[in-house]
Enzyme design. Structure first.
Site, mmCIF file in Angstrom:
data_model
loop_
_atom_site.group_PDB
_atom_site.id
_atom_site.type_symbol
_atom_site.label_atom_id
_atom_site.label_comp_id
_atom_site.label_asym_id
_atom_site.label_seq_id
_atom_site.Cartn_x
_atom_site.Cartn_y
_atom_site.Cartn_z
ATOM 1 N N LYS A 116 26.422 36.622 49.438
ATOM 2 C CA LYS A 116 25.843 36.902 48.117
ATOM 3 C C LYS A 116 24.318 36.979 48.148
ATOM 4 O O LYS A 116 23.731 37.709 47.353
ATOM 5 C CB LYS A 116 26.321 35.870 47.109
ATOM 6 N N GLY A 165 35.627 31.242 43.446
ATOM 7 C CA GLY A 165 35.029 30.314 42.500
ATOM 8 C C GLY A 165 34.553 29.012 43.121
ATOM 9 O O GLY A 165 34.085 28.116 42.407
ATOM 10 N N GLU A 288 28.935 40.415 42.260
ATOM 11 C CA GLU A 288 29.232 40.497 43.692
ATOM 12 C C GLU A 288 29.816 41.857 44.006
ATOM 13 O O GLU A 288 30.117 42.644 43.099
ATOM 14 C CB GLU A 288 30.211 39.393 44.108
ATOM 15 N N ARG A 292 36.947 45.938 49.317
ATOM 16 C CA ARG A 292 38.351 46.290 49.541
ATOM 17 C C ARG A 292 38.815 47.170 48.394
ATOM 18 O O ARG A 292 38.089 47.356 47.424
ATOM 19 C CB ARG A 292 39.195 45.010 49.537
ATOM 20 N N ARG A 338 48.688 43.734 34.135
ATOM 21 C CA ARG A 338 49.274 43.121 35.335
ATOM 22 C C ARG A 338 50.563 42.408 34.936
ATOM 23 O O ARG A 338 50.552 41.532 34.054
ATOM 24 C CB ARG A 338 48.323 42.107 35.952
#
Ligand code: ADP
Length: 454
Positions: A116, A165, A288, A292, A338
């Site tokens: 980061k 996290g 961030e 992928r 989802r």
């Protein structure tokens, strides 16, 4: 172009990659664990190899077995999907060193954007908006305190190597900050073997906004515009949509271009997502970069017409992107729900077991990416997501209307899923008005009477 791709993943994303490979005339090889021996996606593969027991540490995370499987099946490339080894730079390196193309960025680009602190520094150069905060990892506690006084509390302490996290602490005053730096360092050291932490401004009320990017090895990088993923619970996304509602188009174009520029400066080849938080005044701050393909990539595909997985394969084979930025525009509106095998009435407890009833929806603008079928037994070992229902329409209101019909049609039982929750969310005034922040679902689940704003 490749002739055989090995898929180091399972479930819906394995199925998604099989479909992309086959549509490009490429054979697909799947590795699987014993728990997945009956997986429906395996029947569609050209060859399958069992790589171990149910726990992912004994199968989907075993680099040595995946590489052996690629060797014995004469595969020439490896697609990691998402999760498991997808963002493991060592895996990308072992693939390359073993003579297999890794369908993703180089380990160097992954390392640069995955850290980061180095990612923020590159973003600064690319003009990607970031949170105000320390430029590098902090050495002394006093540095953290000075920065917090400069940018104002609340601040957040974050681990350079962070993920999931971990290594994050919110601080509202100096005392909390001093304690937070020390405990975040310890947690990051234990979790990642890297205790570097930095401090940035903490945003209380925000929407989640992200830009889908793809780069190639010829110095090109494009973006497919943005997704809004504000509908989440405990940082787990539930609903994603594209484009983001009510965002100033000019500002959006700037942020999207800066995200593509960040990818280009990292010499990045593959799909990447640059994640941001957006405040009420539509200021953007980078969170961030995910190196992928993401779960929510289909909404970007539906509005842009670009096959993200096919582009990933193309650029991994050394070809240039098949599209240029000026050929990409936003067409209509797409929403993804989802479908998780979880019981929303019992703390979202994961539901393993037999799916007896599976009646999927259909119709104009409806896409279902799922490996589930009637008779499928959900193993208890992996992620609870069993599918993604995605709809597309000319505008957001039509997309919501189509999603409601599709969710009504969709019958799954006896296991519990998030379908009933999504039905309610489609009528939630804050979702319908898109006047929301990343904690609205949590507030509403705790006290359903708060959903009465409209
Ligand atoms: P990780 O890689 O561990 O998931 P992220 O940087 O993506 O860490 O942050 C995880 C979540 O924490 C974000 O989705 C966001 O909700 C919250 N968060 C992180 N940084 C900030 C910030 N500066 N202000 C407000 N919330 C933040």
């Amino acid at each position: 172009m490749f002739s055989r791709i090995l898929i180091a993943n399972r479930g819906e994303i394995a199925l998604r990659i099989i479909r992309a490979a086959k549509s490009m005339g490429i054979e697909a090889v799947c590795v699987y664990s014993k728990a997945d021996a009956d997986g429906s996606w395996l029947r569609l593969a050209d060859e399958t190899v069992c790589i171990g027991e149910a726990p992912s540490a004994d199968s989907y995370l075993r680099i040595d077995r995946i590489i052996s499987a690629a060797e014995v099946t004469s595969s020439d490339a490896i697609h990691p999907g998402y999760g498991f080894l997808a963002e493991n730079a060592q895996f990308a390196e072992v693939c390359r060193d073993s003579g297999f193309a890794f369908i993703g960025p180089s380990p160097e680009a992954m390392g640069l954007l995955g850290d980061k602190v180095s990612c923020k520094n590159l973003a600064r150069k690319a003009g990607t908006p970031i949170f105000p905060g320390t430029e590098d990892a902090i050495d002394e506690l006093d540095e953290a305190v000075e920065m917090a006084e400069l940018i104002g509390y609340p601040v957040i302490v974050k681990a350079a190597a962070g993920g999931g996290g971990r290594g994050m602490r919110i601080a509202r005053d100096e005392q909390e900050l001093r304690a937070g730096v020390i405990s975040a360092r310890q947690e990051a050291e234990a979790a990642f073997g890297d205790g570097r932490v930095y401090v940035e401004k903490f945003l209380e009320q925000a929407r989640h906004f992200e830009i889908q990017c793809i780069g190639d090895s010829h110095g090109n990088a494009v973006h497919l515009y943005e997704r809004d993923c504000t509908t989440q619970r405990r940082h787990q996304k539930l609903i994603e949509e594209a484009p983001a509602p009510h965002v100033d188009p000019e500002r959006r174009d700037q942020v999207a271009a800066s995200a593509a520029e960040l990818i280009r400066q990292a010499n990045y080849s593959g799909a990447a997502t640059v994640e941001f938080l957006m405040d009420r005044e539509q200021n953007f701050f980078m969170l961030e970069v995910n190196t992928r393909v993401q779960v929510e990539h289909p909404v970007s595909e539906l509005i842009s017409g670009v096959d993200v997985v096919a582009e990933q394969i193309r650029v991994a084979a050394g070809e240039p992107l098949s599209i240029t930025q000026d050929q990409i525009s936003v067409n209509g509106h797409a929403i993804e729900c989802r479908i998780n095998a979880e019981d929303p009435d019992r703390g979202f407890m994961p539901q393993a077991g037999l799916i007896e009833c599976w009646r999927p929806p259909g119709g104009l603008g409806v896409r279902l990416d799922s490996h589930a079928t009637a008779g499928y037994r959900i193993p208890p070992n992996y992620d609870s997501m069993i599918g993604k229902l995605i709809v597309h329409g000319p505008d957001r209101a039509t997309a919501i209307a189509r999603m409601k019909v599709a969710l009504e049609e969709f019958e799954v039982g006896p296991i519990k899923t998030t379908i009933p929750l999504h039905r309610r969310l489609m009528d939630h005034p804050d979702f319908v008005s898109a006047d929301f922040d990343i904690h609205y679902v949590e507030r509403w689940l705790e006290d359903p009477s708060v959903a009465t704003k409209a």
